[in-house]
Design a protein around this motif. Structure first.
Motif, PDB file in Angstrom:
ATOM      1  N   UNK A 212       0.824  -1.201   0.000  1.00  0.00           N
ATOM      2  CA  UNK A 212       0.000   0.000   0.000  1.00  0.00           C
ATOM      3  C   UNK A 212       0.866   1.263   0.000  1.00  0.00           C
ATOM      4  N   UNK A 213       0.718   2.087  -1.057  1.00  0.00           N
ATOM      5  CA  UNK A 213       1.403   3.377  -1.135  1.00  0.00           C
ATOM      6  C   UNK A 213       2.898   3.217  -0.864  1.00  0.00           C
ATOM      7  N   UNK A 214       3.517   2.234  -1.512  1.00  0.00           N
ATOM      8  CA  UNK A 214       4.893   1.859  -1.227  1.00  0.00           C
ATOM      9  C   UNK A 214       5.888   2.970  -1.549  1.00  0.00           C
ATOM     10  N   UNK A 215       5.541   3.843  -2.461  1.00  0.00           N
ATOM     11  CA  UNK A 215       6.470   4.906  -2.848  1.00  0.00           C
ATOM     12  C   UNK A 215       6.597   6.031  -1.846  1.00  0.00           C
ATOM     13  N   UNK A 216       5.823   6.000  -0.768  1.00  0.00           N
ATOM     14  CA  UNK A 216       5.836   7.044   0.268  1.00  0.00           C
ATOM     15  C   UNK A 216       6.398   6.435   1.539  1.00  0.00           C
TER      16      UNK A 216
ATOM     17  N   UNK B 256      -6.307  -4.439  16.037  1.00  0.00           N
ATOM     18  CA  UNK B 256      -6.768  -3.083  16.334  1.00  0.00           C
ATOM     19  C   UNK B 256      -5.603  -2.148  16.647  1.00  0.00           C
ATOM     20  N   UNK B 257      -4.628  -2.640  17.377  1.00  0.00           N
ATOM     21  CA  UNK B 257      -3.450  -1.839  17.712  1.00  0.00           C
ATOM     22  C   UNK B 257      -2.681  -1.461  16.447  1.00  0.00           C
ATOM     23  N   UNK B 258      -2.531  -2.430  15.546  1.00  0.00           N
ATOM     24  CA  UNK B 258      -1.861  -2.161  14.276  1.00  0.00           C
ATOM     25  C   UNK B 258      -2.643  -1.132  13.460  1.00  0.00           C
ATOM     26  N   UNK B 259      -3.954  -1.251  13.432  1.00  0.00           N
ATOM     27  CA  UNK B 259      -4.778  -0.299  12.690  1.00  0.00           C
ATOM     28  C   UNK B 259      -4.628   1.106  13.266  1.00  0.00           C
ATOM     29  N   UNK B 260      -4.528   1.202  14.591  1.00  0.00           N
ATOM     30  CA  UNK B 260      -4.356   2.512  15.219  1.00  0.00           C
ATOM     31  C   UNK B 260      -3.021   3.149  14.810  1.00  0.00           C
ATOM     32  N   UNK B 261      -1.972   2.325  14.730  1.00  0.00           N
ATOM     33  CA  UNK B 261      -0.651   2.836  14.376  1.00  0.00           C
ATOM     34  C   UNK B 261      -0.486   3.079  12.878  1.00  0.00           C
ATOM     35  N   UNK B 262      -1.411   2.596  12.077  1.00  0.00           N
ATOM     36  CA  UNK B 262      -1.268   2.627  10.627  1.00  0.00           C
ATOM     37  C   UNK B 262      -0.798   3.974  10.082  1.00  0.00           C
ATOM     38  N   UNK B 263      -1.378   5.120  10.484  1.00  0.00           N
ATOM     39  CA  UNK B 263      -0.959   6.393   9.872  1.00  0.00           C
ATOM     40  C   UNK B 263       0.521   6.708  10.068  1.00  0.00           C
ATOM     41  N   UNK B 264       1.085   6.361  11.227  1.00  0.00           N
ATOM     42  CA  UNK B 264       2.496   6.701  11.440  1.00  0.00           C
ATOM     43  C   UNK B 264       3.433   5.580  10.985  1.00  0.00           C
TER      44      UNK B 264
ATOM     45  N   UNK C 150       0.772   8.484   6.408  1.00  0.00           N
ATOM     46  CA  UNK C 150      -0.498   9.088   6.042  1.00  0.00           C
ATOM     47  C   UNK C 150      -0.625  10.448   6.718  1.00  0.00           C
ATOM     48  N   UNK C 151      -1.222  11.430   6.060  1.00  0.00           N
ATOM     49  CA  UNK C 151      -1.395  12.740   6.705  1.00  0.00           C
ATOM     50  C   UNK C 151      -2.411  12.665   7.847  1.00  0.00           C
ATOM     51  N   UNK C 152      -2.032  13.179   9.004  1.00  0.00           N
ATOM     52  CA  UNK C 152      -2.908  13.213  10.179  1.00  0.00           C
ATOM     53  C   UNK C 152      -2.777  14.576  10.841  1.00  0.00           C
TER      54      UNK C 152
ATOM     55  N   UNK D  72       4.324  11.405   8.851  1.00  0.00           N
ATOM     56  CA  UNK D  72       5.511  10.836   9.496  1.00  0.00           C
ATOM     57  C   UNK D  72       5.537   9.325   9.309  1.00  0.00           C
ATOM     58  N   UNK D  73       6.753   8.784   9.291  1.00  0.00           N
ATOM     59  CA  UNK D  73       6.955   7.336   9.302  1.00  0.00           C
ATOM     60  C   UNK D  73       7.817   6.996  10.502  1.00  0.00           C
ATOM     61  N   UNK D  74       7.295   6.154  11.363  1.00  0.00           N
ATOM     62  CA  UNK D  74       8.024   5.767  12.569  1.00  0.00           C
ATOM     63  C   UNK D  74       8.141   4.248  12.628  1.00  0.00           C
ATOM     64  N   UNK D  75       9.347   3.776  12.899  1.00  0.00           N
ATOM     65  CA  UNK D  75       9.563   2.357  13.130  1.00  0.00           C
ATOM     66  C   UNK D  75       9.196   2.054  14.572  1.00  0.00           C
TER      67      UNK D  75
END
Length: 519
Positions: free
Chosen positions: A55-59, A490-498, A502-504, A386-389
């Protein structure tokens, strides 16, 4: 265990008998017979995981260029593509890892060009393969397709594996090849026991007090090849060579003891250790050297003619070809680089972390961050991308309890399954305590993640309970692990934007920061 009928040696081949106690001890619980169902579960989960990874691998990108440590490996992979397999930028002088991962990344760049998809498509494929491997391994460990599927869901929903599968970096390749080696060792364990069970049934297991020879072991050979590929990604593959070598010997001793061999330790030393050294040590070293095929064939690769240019005295190694001696000098220089990679005390890296923080993911890493007028689409006046590991807390915050329970089961219940998973997990953690002054980051913990998922799956299996304990007991266990699996999703879905840039809104961004150490 469901009794498997076997044909007696030397009697009427049509007369069937149940396995002896010794055969049963060797064979253990049989693999489930729902092969079609298992295949469907594995394929479906792998496809779901692959879709999620892509999903949206180029970002994200840094104005079209790589982010964080992609800035090292992506250009090197482009050099590999341009040069036919090797890096040659001597002025850059930061070619400090073996070439295999960069050669793999270069395949994606050849297919999709020098852009986000090109940098990341092969890591994404590797992260998808890891899902299938985890399902297969968990099913073999637990003899349950259901638990194999649960393990697959856990690795799909782990933030560390998700992000590293979407970065043009090296560590996802270590994770997948180390896990593949582990899978081969488990298959080898079962095959050895099947061969010994045949020897017990046919009465030739006691021909010598050391036990029988077991023939060529293709799965052990494959394990060595996978360890070699891990070694050809990063030198940390050496730790898996040592850990899995010990695990292989332990499996062999336990198998010979279960078969009733009079001297199982000596038998293992005589029959198994030399072939194991060939498979788990020699094959990986040869695989590592083979990864330098383009370097050996080149004229301009980094330090290709180091010994000739520097006029290095060969000393005791004069019998080796000059190319091998140059590779040795190059390797020594790289080792010095890694051994002295210290963070300045007056200017530490803001996202550095030490290995005691990794099991619970206490210090994640920020790979990219944008805010202000350049970011829109969040529905608010100010947006953050943002992208956070970050490891999914529902998984990683249970790492220490999982490890403690696994050690207890290993030491006091002699449960080989927990022992094997613990060895794989600790092989990715303990070596980093050797040099604590070295600069380290959380992404080094990537290979630990699948073993964390496997350890939690084993615990889920105990919670689920055996069917013979009654429908009510099993139903309660099934409810408990269903709720836990749902919590992870559910936890993974919550973290999905970071995890995916994804813009938040800034308020949402602050809500994602659960701990002060995450900031």
């Amino acid at each position: 265990m469901t009794a498997t009928l076997t044909r007696p040696h030397g009697d009427d081949p049509e007369v069937l008998r149940p396995p002896s106690d010794r055969e049963a001890a060797l064979l253990g619980s049989p693999m489930p017979q729902d092969r079609v169902r298992a295949l469907v579960v594995t394929i479906v989960l792998t496809l779901i995981g692959g879709f999620v990874r892509l999903q949206n691998l180029g970002v994200p990108t840094d104005k079209g260029s790589p982010v964080f440590d992609e800035k090292h490996y992506v250009p090197q992979a482009w050099q590999v593509l341009r040069n036919g397999g090797f890096e040659d930028n001597a002025g850059y002088e930061l070619v400090v890892h073996p070439p295999l991962a960069k050669q793999l990344i270069a395949v994606g760049e050849a297919l999709f060009g020098y852009g986000g998809w090109g940098w990341r498509i092969v890591p994404a494929i590797a992260g998808t393969v890891l899902i299938a491997l985890t399902v297969v391994i968990a099913r073999r460990l637990t003899r349950s397709t259901l638990l194999g599927g649960i393990a697959g869901v856990l690795v799909i929903c782990d933030g560390v594996l998700h992000v590293q599968s979407r970065m043009g970096m090296l560590d996802i390749f270590i994770a997948v090849f180390a896990l593949a080696a582990f899978a081969c060792l488990l298959r080898d364990r079962d095959q050895v026991r099947e061969r010994l069970a045949t020897a017990v049934r046919q009465g030739w297991v006691h021909e010598t007090r050391f036990g029988p020879k077991l023939g060529f072991r293709w799965w052990r050979f494959a394990a060595g090849l996978m360890v070699g590929l891990t070694f050809a990604i990063k030198w940390s593959g050496l730790y898996y060579m040592a850990a899995f070598g010990v695990l292989c010997v332990a499996f062999d001793v336990a198998a010979r003891r279960a078969a009733g061999v009079e001297r199982p330790w000596v038998g293992t030393l005589r029959r198994d250790v030399a072939p194991a050294l060939w498979a788990i040590v020699a094959i990986p070293v040869l695989t590592y050297l083979a990864s330098y095929w383009a370097w050996f064939a080149s004229e301009t690769a980094t330090d290709r003619y180091y010994t000739e240019i520097k006029n290095v005295d060969p000393g005791l190694f004069g019998f080796l070809p000059a190319a091998l001696r140059s590779l040795g000098e190059y390797t020594a220089n790289v080792l010095h680089f890694h051994a002295t990679l210290f963070t300045p005390k007056d200017h530490p890296h803001p996202w550095e972390s030490k290995p005691w923080t990794w099991p619970m993911g206490l210090r994640p890493m920020l790979y990219s961050y944008e805010s202000g007028a350049s970011v829109s689409g969040c529905g608010g006046s100010e947006c953050v991308r943002a992208t956070m590991l970050i490891g999914t807390p529902a998984l990683w915050w249970l790492a220490l309890p999982m490890l403690g329970w696994s050690l207890w089961r290993t030491l006091f219940r002699f449960d080989w399954r927990y022992a094997a998973v613990t060895v794989g997990y600790l092989a990715g953690l303990l070596p980093w305590f050797i040099n604590l002054d070295r600069q380290m980051y959380f992404f080094y913990a990537t290979p630990m993640a699948p073993f964390l998922a496997l350890g939690l799956t084993l615990i889920c299996g105990q919670i689920l309970g055996a069917a013979r304990r009654g429908a009510e007991r099993r139903g309660t266990g099934l409810l408990a692990i269903a709720l836990y699996t749902g919590l992870v999703v559910a936890n993974f879905a919550w973290l999905w934007p970071i995890l995916n840039a994804d813009p938040i809104t800034t308020t949402h961004w602050q809500a994602e920061m659960w701990l002060p150490s995450w900031r």
